[in-house]
Write an enzyme that holds these catalytic residues in place. Sequence first.
Site, mmCIF file in Angstrom:
data_model
loop_
_atom_site.group_PDB
_atom_site.id
_atom_site.type_symbol
_atom_site.label_atom_id
_atom_site.label_comp_id
_atom_site.label_asym_id
_atom_site.label_seq_id
_atom_site.Cartn_x
_atom_site.Cartn_y
_atom_site.Cartn_z
ATOM 1 N N LYS A 36 5.092 -4.136 4.297
ATOM 2 C CA LYS A 36 6.223 -3.800 3.424
ATOM 3 C C LYS A 36 6.887 -5.048 2.851
ATOM 4 C CE LYS A 36 7.315 0.868 4.940
ATOM 5 N NZ LYS A 36 8.287 1.779 5.580
ATOM 6 N N ARG A 91 3.007 2.909 12.585
ATOM 7 C CA ARG A 91 2.332 3.506 11.428
ATOM 8 C C ARG A 91 1.792 2.364 10.585
ATOM 9 N NH1 ARG A 91 3.532 5.046 6.130
ATOM 10 N NH2 ARG A 91 2.492 6.979 5.453
#
Length: 276
Positions: free
Chosen positions: A222, A256
């Site tokens: 991210k 995740r």
Amino acid sequence: MSTINCAGTLINLSKAHTMGIVNVTPDSFYDGGKLKSDKDVLTQVERMLDEGATFIDIGGYSSRPDGTDISEQEEIRRVVPVIELVAKRFNIKGLSCDSFRGSVIKKALQHGANLVNDISAGLIDQSILPVVAEAQVPYIMMHMRGTPQTMKTLTEYDDLIHEINYYFSDRIAAARALGINDIVIDAGFGFAKTREQNFTLLKNMSLLQAHQVPILAGVSRKSMIYKTLDTTSDKALNGTTALHMICLQQGAKILRVHDVAPAMECIKLFEELQEN
């Protein structure tokens, strides 16, 4: 012992697991458009399972900031055939559909999904909680504000951790009231949070353990990583692994991830650290 019941199998979440990300979207921030055929999908899922993933999370709606809003029909067209394909080929007890729409989840559960991953905790589409309750499948609820299209403008908090905890208290109560038993909370890195707020959340994520449900952490590749390192998502694996160790130390039980093997190595090293 913390467990969730996926398709009749109790998955022990007292130890950490990985959830492999399978995006069937053209515009996801890291791997959008990479899976162009059934063979591509099956190859990726098989690799993730071989590398140790417990969960596979299939999504057809890009929830990145400013992602394109698509219709429910388009999301169903993208995601349901892939879930059916994967469910028929592999016996995955933790086959998740990543959607905030009740109609999409209902179709996904009919075609092989046995776990629901909702970025909105039932706030964008209130029909989703009754669908999950009726199916009696585990439910992952994430913290966010607004929608993927508006969340970048909703980053003002008086007390970030307090407000996130209040949010989860409310959403867990709403789910429990409908009879949803197995709940996992996702801190929501990158959703209605600035880069600095993401690091504040990471530093204090252990405080979410007060809800006494398993915590999922989704930091893989991210912008909080690649913008801090002045690089790109393609080159953010090393930074991802560094933050995965922090997530585990802060109590995360599910990572995740886009890259299962490095995450599994991180978990193995963390467990060795805990045992010695």
